[in-house]
Structure formats: C-alpha cells, structure tokens
Design a protein around this motif. Sequence first.
Motif, PDB file in Angstrom:
ATOM      1  N   ALA A   1       1.084  -1.231   0.011  1.00 30.27           N
ATOM      2  CA  ALA A   1       0.094  -0.061   0.284  1.00 30.27           C
ATOM      3  C   ALA A   1       1.020   1.111  -0.014  1.00 30.27           C
ATOM      4  N   ILE A   2       2.111   1.194   0.976  1.00 25.96           N
ATOM      5  CA  ILE A   2       2.938   2.672   0.919  1.00 25.96           C
ATOM      6  C   ILE A   2       3.133   2.635  -0.953  1.00 25.96           C
ATOM      7  N   ASP A   3       3.617   1.986  -1.540  1.00 26.86           N
ATOM      8  CA  ASP A   3       4.026   1.682  -2.778  1.00 26.86           C
ATOM      9  C   ASP A   3       3.038   2.368  -3.696  1.00 26.86           C
ATOM     10  N   ILE A   4       1.600   2.593  -3.510  1.00 23.37           N
ATOM     11  CA  ILE A   4       0.435   2.985  -4.188  1.00 23.37           C
ATOM     12  C   ILE A   4       0.393   4.297  -4.058  1.00 23.37           C
ATOM     13  N   ILE A   5       0.222   4.591  -2.444  1.00 25.51           N
ATOM     14  CA  ILE A   5       0.740   6.103  -2.739  1.00 25.51           C
ATOM     15  C   ILE A   5       1.642   6.741  -2.597  1.00 25.51           C
ATOM     16  N   ASN A   6       2.927   6.158  -2.345  1.00 22.63           N
ATOM     17  CA  ASN A   6       3.211   6.878  -3.043  1.00 22.63           C
ATOM     18  C   ASN A   6       3.425   6.757  -4.584  1.00 22.63           C
ATOM     19  N   TRP A   7       3.567   6.424  -5.688  1.00 21.84           N
ATOM     20  CA  TRP A   7       2.876   6.438  -6.776  1.00 21.84           C
ATOM     21  C   TRP A   7       2.319   7.745  -7.440  1.00 21.84           C
ATOM     22  N   VAL A   8       1.051   7.971  -6.122  1.00 22.43           N
ATOM     23  CA  VAL A   8       0.255   8.325  -6.313  1.00 22.43           C
ATOM     24  C   VAL A   8       0.588  10.164  -6.262  1.00 22.43           C
ATOM     25  N   LYS A   9       1.940   9.699  -5.531  1.00 21.88           N
ATOM     26  CA  LYS A   9       1.708  11.460  -5.297  1.00 21.88           C
ATOM     27  C   LYS A   9       2.814  11.708  -6.530  1.00 21.88           C
ATOM     28  N   GLU A  10       3.491  10.513  -7.042  1.00 25.98           N
ATOM     29  CA  GLU A  10       3.983  11.277  -7.859  1.00 25.98           C
ATOM     30  C   GLU A  10       3.444  11.414  -9.216  1.00 25.98           C
ATOM     31  N   ALA A  11       2.419  10.751  -9.649  1.00 24.40           N
ATOM     32  CA  ALA A  11       1.520  11.540 -10.182  1.00 24.40           C
ATOM     33  C   ALA A  11       0.847  12.646 -10.666  1.00 24.40           C
ATOM     34  N   GLU A  12       0.972  12.892  -8.755  1.00 23.55           N
ATOM     35  CA  GLU A  12      -0.011  13.884  -8.758  1.00 23.55           C
ATOM     36  C   GLU A  12       1.810  15.361  -9.432  1.00 23.55           C
ATOM     37  N   ASN A  13       2.249  14.791  -8.478  1.00 24.10           N
ATOM     38  CA  ASN A  13       3.191  15.874  -9.132  1.00 24.10           C
ATOM     39  C   ASN A  13       3.434  15.794 -10.363  1.00 24.10           C
ATOM     40  N   GLN A  14       3.531  14.810 -11.513  1.00 25.51           N
ATOM     41  CA  GLN A  14       3.851  14.929 -13.583  1.00 25.51           C
ATOM     42  C   GLN A  14       2.572  15.191 -14.136  1.00 25.51           C
ATOM     43  N   THR A  15       1.056  15.399 -13.013  1.00 27.41           N
ATOM     44  CA  THR A  15       0.437  16.100 -13.890  1.00 27.41           C
ATOM     45  C   THR A  15      -0.144  17.346 -13.188  1.00 27.41           C
ATOM     46  N   LYS A  16       0.665  18.157 -11.983  1.00 21.66           N
ATOM     47  CA  LYS A  16       0.002  18.880 -11.921  1.00 21.66           C
ATOM     48  C   LYS A  16      -1.259  19.529 -10.711  1.00 21.66           C
ATOM     49  N   ARG A  17      -2.347  17.964 -11.316  1.00 22.36           N
ATOM     50  CA  ARG A  17      -3.536  17.861 -10.484  1.00 22.36           C
ATOM     51  C   ARG A  17      -3.590  17.230  -9.217  1.00 22.36           C
ATOM     52  N   ARG A  18      -4.236  17.822  -8.481  1.00 19.89           N
ATOM     53  CA  ARG A  18      -4.674  17.190  -7.284  1.00 19.89           C
ATOM     54  C   ARG A  18      -5.711  15.561  -7.890  1.00 19.89           C
ATOM     55  N   ILE A  19      -5.010  14.792  -7.380  1.00 15.94           N
ATOM     56  CA  ILE A  19      -5.683  13.086  -7.257  1.00 15.94           C
ATOM     57  C   ILE A  19      -6.894  13.086  -6.122  1.00 15.94           C
ATOM     58  N   ASP A  20      -8.143  12.918  -6.368  1.00 14.76           N
ATOM     59  CA  ASP A  20      -8.985  12.725  -5.019  1.00 14.76           C
ATOM     60  C   ASP A  20      -9.434  11.399  -5.510  1.00 14.76           C
ATOM     61  N   LEU A  21      -9.986  10.315  -6.230  1.00 16.05           N
ATOM     62  CA  LEU A  21     -10.220   8.809  -6.393  1.00 16.05           C
ATOM     63  C   LEU A  21      -8.871   8.309  -6.475  1.00 16.05           C
ATOM     64  N   VAL A  22      -8.640   7.278  -5.683  1.00 16.56           N
ATOM     65  CA  VAL A  22      -7.390   6.399  -5.959  1.00 16.56           C
ATOM     66  C   VAL A  22      -8.355   4.657  -6.296  1.00 16.56           C
ATOM     67  N   MET A  23      -8.180   4.455  -7.385  1.00 16.09           N
ATOM     68  CA  MET A  23      -8.536   3.046  -7.700  1.00 16.09           C
ATOM     69  C   MET A  23      -7.735   1.632  -7.248  1.00 16.09           C
ATOM     70  N   VAL A  24      -7.682   0.347  -6.578  1.00 16.93           N
ATOM     71  CA  VAL A  24      -6.809  -0.762  -6.283  1.00 16.93           C
ATOM     72  C   VAL A  24      -7.589  -1.958  -6.772  1.00 16.93           C
ATOM     73  N   ASP A  25      -6.848  -2.319  -7.793  1.00 19.01           N
ATOM     74  CA  ASP A  25      -7.515  -3.108  -8.365  1.00 19.01           C
ATOM     75  C   ASP A  25      -6.581  -3.958  -8.197  1.00 19.01           C
ATOM     76  N   TYR A  26      -6.794  -5.403  -7.390  1.00 19.97           N
ATOM     77  CA  TYR A  26      -6.969  -5.159  -6.482  1.00 19.97           C
ATOM     78  C   TYR A  26      -6.686  -5.071  -4.803  1.00 19.97           C
ATOM     79  N   ALA A  27      -7.231  -4.952  -3.849  1.00 19.37           N
ATOM     80  CA  ALA A  27      -5.876  -5.388  -2.362  1.00 19.37           C
ATOM     81  C   ALA A  27      -4.962  -6.668  -2.052  1.00 19.37           C
ATOM     82  N   ASP A  28      -6.607  -7.721  -2.043  1.00 18.26           N
ATOM     83  CA  ASP A  28      -6.201  -9.245  -1.455  1.00 18.26           C
ATOM     84  C   ASP A  28      -4.502  -9.106  -2.564  1.00 18.26           C
ATOM     85  N   ARG A  29      -4.261  -8.539  -3.468  1.00 20.57           N
ATOM     86  CA  ARG A  29      -2.889  -8.957  -4.756  1.00 20.57           C
ATOM     87  C   ARG A  29      -1.666  -7.964  -3.533  1.00 20.57           C
ATOM     88  N   LEU A  30      -2.417  -7.124  -2.922  1.00 20.67           N
ATOM     89  CA  LEU A  30      -0.590  -6.093  -2.689  1.00 20.67           C
ATOM     90  C   LEU A  30      -0.395  -6.959  -1.198  1.00 20.67           C
TER      91      LEU A  30
END
Length: 269
Positions: free
Chosen positions: A126-155
Amino acid sequence: SFSELQRVNALDKIGTGIEELDIALGGGLARGCLGIWLAGLSKGKSMCLCTGSASALKLGVSVAYATLEMSSIKVLARVKAALTGVPIDALLAGHGIPEAQEKLRVLLPTIGSFVVQDFVPKITTAIDIINWVKEAENQTKRRIDLVMVDYADRLGSHIGRENENEYRAMGTVYEALRNYAKATNRWVWSASQAKRRSVQDRGGRIEADDVADSLNKARICDVMISINPDPDNTTVRYFITRNRDGRSLIEVGPIPHAFELGRMSLWSQ
C-alpha cells in the motif's frame, strides 16, 4: 479551471456509476473512506472499479488506477469505453480508436485526469501505491481525489511476510488504505475475493462472512458491496453488506449492465 476545482473539492460523496446503488448509499462513498467491492472470480470487481472511474472522471475528478490484476491497456480500454460508448473489443482491436479519440476530444475540457499503472502482485505494498499517487500528482500538476486499487488482496504487507500471517497481513493492507483515505481526505475503492460457496443458501448472495482470507477486511472498510450476477448474466444484484455511516444489509437490483461498454449500468449516451 478554478471553478471546476472548487466543484470537485466541494463533493462530499463520489458515486459508483450505478445510480440505483448510489441512491441506496445516500449518494455514494464519503470522502476519507475506503470502499470495497466483494465478488467471486471474474464476477465484475474490476468492471465496477472501471465504471466508478469513468463516472468520477465525468464529474471532473482526477483518478489514479493501480492494477495488480489485468493489464493497464485493458483498464484504459474499459474506462475509455465507458466514457465514449465505443465497445471495449473495438478499442482493443484498434478500429474503434478514431471514434473514441474524437469523443474524448470533446470531453477533455471537462473531465478529470486519469493515470493507470501496472504493479507486481504481492511484492507491491500500500505504501508503494501511496508513493505512486504522489508522483502522479507531481507529474500531472493536479490533485488526485479518487484512488482505485485493483485489487487490495493482491497487495503485500509493508510490515513483511516474516512478521505476519495472511490474516494479519490483509488487515495491515486494508488499514493502510483506509488510513490513507482518511488522512488525505480522498476516496479509495478496492475489491476483495469472496470464498466459493459449497451450499447455495441465501440464494447464492455474497455477504460479509464470505470474505476470503480475513474478516479484518469487512471490519476495517467503511463500505462493502457484494456483486451478485443473476444466472442469465444480463443483470446484477448488489448487496450493501457494510455501510459505516448509513443503511446496510440492503439489496439493490436486478440492474442491467453493459459489460461490452465498461458499464455496470445502462448509462444514457
């Protein structure tokens, strides 16, 4: 635009893209909450996540989709199909791309941004996903409000396999996702595998005690909805097994779907 950003920030709940279900949920999933789709193998978990992604994008919400199940190409095809009405198969084959691109060109000024990334199952945390979202926000310059994880059992658990059994590891994963949603005031949706039933009681309907591996999942999440396709596979019944801040133990449906368009309900064109 600034006005669109204000409108997204003012949204308290995000819908699933299934209108009848959203009504039963009182508008959808509240900000700062974790929602879970519960279903058996190949029964619509990823499709629900894709439908919810497209529905949110149409509202101007930016979405990050982490996939540990199917390829990012297929995820993108499903979301584009839901947005444009061009069939998934046509997009994957290539001949539907020009039509989809033209429709997306019209939609682009008003929809949110969408990023999707493949991740390795059980190694990714889950920490990897959280860090990726942060990187994606930096790249797109937009806040990401919805995060989809497909799916958590595989983390995998960020604590490490040597320190936890499977039951505790799943609890750690789900707690991390919920804490992330709450701390950052985002919506987080994921999915979980249901156990195979040996006896078709309750009409075969999946409920909270059918969660595979760990009942921690049902305890931790804010909303849990089971997906129950009818025998003819043309309609689906949904069962709200948990709703922390609203009514639960409610069945919704049967609701017709349009799987070929990446939609778990029949949207108007």
